[in-house]
Design an enzyme around this catalytic site. Structure first.
Site, short mmCIF file in Angstrom:
data_model
loop_
_atom_site.label_atom_id
_atom_site.label_comp_id
_atom_site.label_asym_id
_atom_site.label_seq_id
_atom_site.Cartn_x
_atom_site.Cartn_y
_atom_site.Cartn_z
CG ASP A 1 21.29 58.63 -3.33
OD1 ASP A 1 22.23 59.44 -3.27
OD2 ASP A 1 20.61 58.44 -4.35
CE1 TYR B 1 24.82 51.87 -6.77
CE2 TYR B 1 25.98 51.48 -8.86
CZ TYR B 1 25.82 52.21 -7.69
OH TYR B 1 26.64 53.28 -7.44
CE1 TYR C 1 24.86 61.42 -8.26
CE2 TYR C 1 25.82 61.95 -10.41
CZ TYR C 1 25.75 62.15 -9.04
OH TYR C 1 26.56 63.08 -8.45
#
Ligand SMILES: [Zn+2]
Ligand SMILES: [Zn+2]
Length: 364
Positions: free
Chosen positions: A193, A257, A324
């Protein structure tokens, strides 16, 4: 036998093996030969090592040849188009001093006889590398303005774009300047993103440069020029095969992440997340992307979660590509299960997200 005896030049007569034709202005190749002087106008002002030629024929000759081939049952005769292409390649090899290559040439000279001109089709230059993104305001690729779709309007300040720049543009502009190319196409191995940084070893990408006039490049110098913009960094810039684009698109790379939560969790809560979030996740297409992605439930795995507290809680998450993460934390109103919010039975949001690693060696 055909209705009337054909009138052919000696070359076509011999090539096709029609002994009883009349010799004269050739019904097959005359019109085309008259257009071949166009080949003499080929005068490239760009760098290339190899070329091929193609002829766009005027209507008539090929049809006439086809008629004769079937009327005389001429199987296996070479067509005049094949012959002329060969002739032209030889002529141009000599005049231009470059190598003809029918498989993968740097340029194709299209001799368009009906239009009376030659078109140059330059092979794209395809480069690969990896990028880091250290900024939370730039997208990976150029986004057209939603209001004007790229034409330019007051809302986008006549730029036609949603954002002033992108990784694609920061990487592409020095490359376009160096190659005098027309435009770039950027392909990433997935994308983060806009507000997510891409850290670690970076994300693999391929950039295509369309119609490059220069092909010999100093990659180290270009990398340095691109990296003057501190919002990103690239490395490993080098030429690659175009097929790598497909490989990048197909690869489902696992990711690591780091997510900063909007809440500070207790040690017990962190422990629950580390245990209960690992495993299969059912993720329905998030609300925020549902306008551009089809609505379906994806199954993705979380392999490992490590939580720690600093100002708030941070979670390091090792998982399948295509999951996501913001929704894995918020739960997305129950569309992602399990989620951090669901496990703890309270609303938790992802305040900040970074990609720490893209694991190329666990492609699955
Ligand atoms: Zn002929
Ligand atoms: Zn606009």
């Amino acid at each position: 036998m055909p209705e009337s005896r054909p009138v052919l030049c000696r070359t076509c007569m011999e090539r096709l093996g029609i002994p009883d034709a009349d010799e004269g202005p050739c019904e097959i190749c005359e019109k085309v030969r008259a257009g071949l002087h166009l080949a003499d106008t080929i005068n490239p002002d760009f760098e290339y090592e190899s070329f091929n030629v193609g002829i766009v024929m005027p209507p008539g000759p090929q049809e006439r040849e086809g008629e004769l081939v079937s009327a005389y049952h001429l199987r296996g005769a070479r067509s005049f188009k094949t012959e002329m292409n060969r002739e032209l390649r030889e002529r141009l090899e000599e005049r231009l001093g470059k190598r003809a290559d029918v498989v993968d040439p740097d340029v194709v000279f299209e001799i368009h006889i009906p239009k009376g001109r030659v078109f140059y089709h330059l092979k794209s230059l395809t480069l690969s590398g990896s990028y880091n993104k250290y900024d939370r305001t730039i997208p990976q690729t150029k986004w057209h303005c939603k209001a004007c779709r790229g034409r330019g309007c007051p809302r986008c300040n006549n730029t036609g774009k949603m954002y002033p720049t992108s990784v694609e543009e920061i990487v592409g502009e020095p490359l376009l300047a160096a190659t005098k190319g027309r435009e770039t196409r950027f392909h990433g191995a997935g994308r983060e993103d806009i507000d997510v940084r891409m850290l670690g070893d970076g994300r693999p990408f391929v950039i295509e440069i369309l119609s490059p006039k220069v092909r010999t490049l100093d990659y180290a110098a270009l990398e340095a020029a691109i990296n003057e913009d501190e919002r990103i960094a690239i490395h490993g810039l080098a030429p690659c095969e175009k097929s790598l684009v497909e490989a990048l698109k197909m690869g489902a790379f696992r990711k690591t992440y780091n997510a900063i939560l909007d809440k500070t969790l207790t040690i017990e809560e962190i422990k629950r997340i580390e245990e209960e979030l690992v495993g299969e996740i059912d993720q329905r297409t998030p609300i925020r992307v549902s306008h551009r992605r089809s609505d379906l439930i994806r199954k993705r795995k979380v392999y490992k979660v490590i939580g720690k507290n600093s100002k708030t809680t941070e979670l390091e998450i090792y998982c399948d590509g295509g999951l996501y993460i913001k929704e894995l934390i918020s739960g997305d109103e129950g569309r992602t299960q399990p989620s951090v919010s669901q496990i703890l039975n309270m609303q938790v949001q992802c305040k900040q997200l970074d990609v720490l690693a893209i694991h190329k060696d666990t492609d699955n």
